[in-house]
Design an enzyme around this catalytic site. Sequence first.
Site, PDB file in Angstrom:
ATOM      1  N   ASP A  12       0.856  -1.172   0.000  1.00  0.00           N
ATOM      2  CA  ASP A  12       0.000   0.000   0.000  1.00  0.00           C
ATOM      3  C   ASP A  12       0.902   1.235   0.000  1.00  0.00           C
ATOM      4  OD1 ASP A  12      -2.351   1.670   0.518  1.00  0.00           O
ATOM      5  OD2 ASP A  12      -1.596   1.795   2.571  1.00  0.00           O
ATOM      6  N   MET A  13       0.362   2.370  -0.385  1.00  0.00           N
ATOM      7  CA  MET A  13       1.189   3.580  -0.456  1.00  0.00           C
ATOM      8  C   MET A  13       0.913   4.538   0.697  1.00  0.00           C
ATOM      9  SD  MET A  13       1.435   4.201  -4.582  1.00  0.00           S
ATOM     10  CE  MET A  13       2.633   5.521  -4.361  1.00  0.00           C
ATOM     11  N   ASP A  14      -0.249   5.193   0.699  1.00  0.00           N
ATOM     12  CA  ASP A  14      -0.530   6.189   1.740  1.00  0.00           C
ATOM     13  C   ASP A  14      -0.696   5.520   3.095  1.00  0.00           C
ATOM     14  OD1 ASP A  14      -0.941   8.856   0.200  1.00  0.00           O
ATOM     15  OD2 ASP A  14      -2.021   7.360  -0.963  1.00  0.00           O
ATOM     16  N   THR A  46      -2.376  -0.074  -4.370  1.00  0.00           N
ATOM     17  CA  THR A  46      -2.797   1.226  -3.858  1.00  0.00           C
ATOM     18  C   THR A  46      -4.201   1.618  -4.316  1.00  0.00           C
ATOM     19  OG1 THR A  46      -2.196   3.587  -3.813  1.00  0.00           O
ATOM     20  CG2 THR A  46      -1.663   2.387  -5.821  1.00  0.00           C
ATOM     21  N   GLY A  47      -4.819   2.468  -3.539  1.00  0.00           N
ATOM     22  CA  GLY A  47      -6.079   3.074  -3.949  1.00  0.00           C
ATOM     23  C   GLY A  47      -5.876   4.236  -4.902  1.00  0.00           C
ATOM     24  N   ASP A 198      -2.588  -0.389   5.870  1.00  0.00           N
ATOM     25  CA  ASP A 198      -3.027   0.274   7.105  1.00  0.00           C
ATOM     26  C   ASP A 198      -4.534   0.501   7.186  1.00  0.00           C
ATOM     27  OD1 ASP A 198      -2.798   2.353   5.025  1.00  0.00           O
ATOM     28  OD2 ASP A 198      -3.231   3.744   6.649  1.00  0.00           O
ATOM     29  N   SER A 199      -5.276   0.288   6.085  1.00  0.00           N
ATOM     30  CA  SER A 199      -6.690   0.654   6.072  1.00  0.00           C
ATOM     31  C   SER A 199      -7.569  -0.498   5.596  1.00  0.00           C
ATOM     32  CB  SER A 199      -6.915   1.883   5.189  1.00  0.00           C
ATOM     33  OG  SER A 199      -6.218   2.999   5.716  1.00  0.00           O
TER      34      SER A 199
END
Length: 250
Positions: A12-14, A46-47, A198-199
């Site tokens: 994931d990125m953010d 990533t989103g 993280d989400s």
Amino acid sequence: MLKLKYKLLALDMDGTLLNDNHQISPETEKWIHRAAEAGVHVCFSTGRGYDEAAPFGKQLGLNTPMITVNGSEVWKSPTELYRRELLDKALIANMHAIAVEYGVWFWAYAVEGSYNEKNWDPALLDLNQWMKFGYHTEDDAIRHDIIVRLQDLGGLEITNSSPYNLEINPAGVNKATGIRIVCDLLGLDMSETVAIGDSLNDLAAIQAAGLGVAMGNAQLAVKENADVVTASNNDDGIAWIIRDYILTEE
């Protein structure tokens, strides 16, 4: 050369790869390079849309597949799209109407660009190819009401990338489905993957991966479903996982 148990690292990125300044720390970058040099495929999951993700792949020198827009796009390489899943335009119209009704901030990703209430034009509905819709509100009651309304619409995958937003993709499209497609492209099994996030939009991937990792700053539900909880995105949590779980003998 190490005989690796894990051969794909899905990031994931953010809130994960990027620190709170939206940068990749030198320490994390160093360990990602070490993983790549050891033969690990490092894959963004990533989103973000392609245009928001690709520059970071270029920074890291990656030429591996990418999963963008929460799995709505899978890229065989940074320049070659492999698969794209679209939302029904009627669903986009309904989701936009809900945003207007509740007066909440919204955004939408289309193949043609990204949009929000500042540049929204109803004419875009039929012209564009839509991949994701999102809402942001810090009002828990309104967010709950919107979730109920979305569930009533049907045909949607509902997650988030922060406790205050909602991210909506076509039903059955998520980061886990994206990672499975990448595994097929690379000839790998899901047991050979590590997914870090993280989400809630990382949850399916973390549950499906050979090793599911939650960041130290992750939402509670993500931590509860992870195999390992690492340090936060500001404390090089990815570097620790690469060092202690990936670059070790099988």
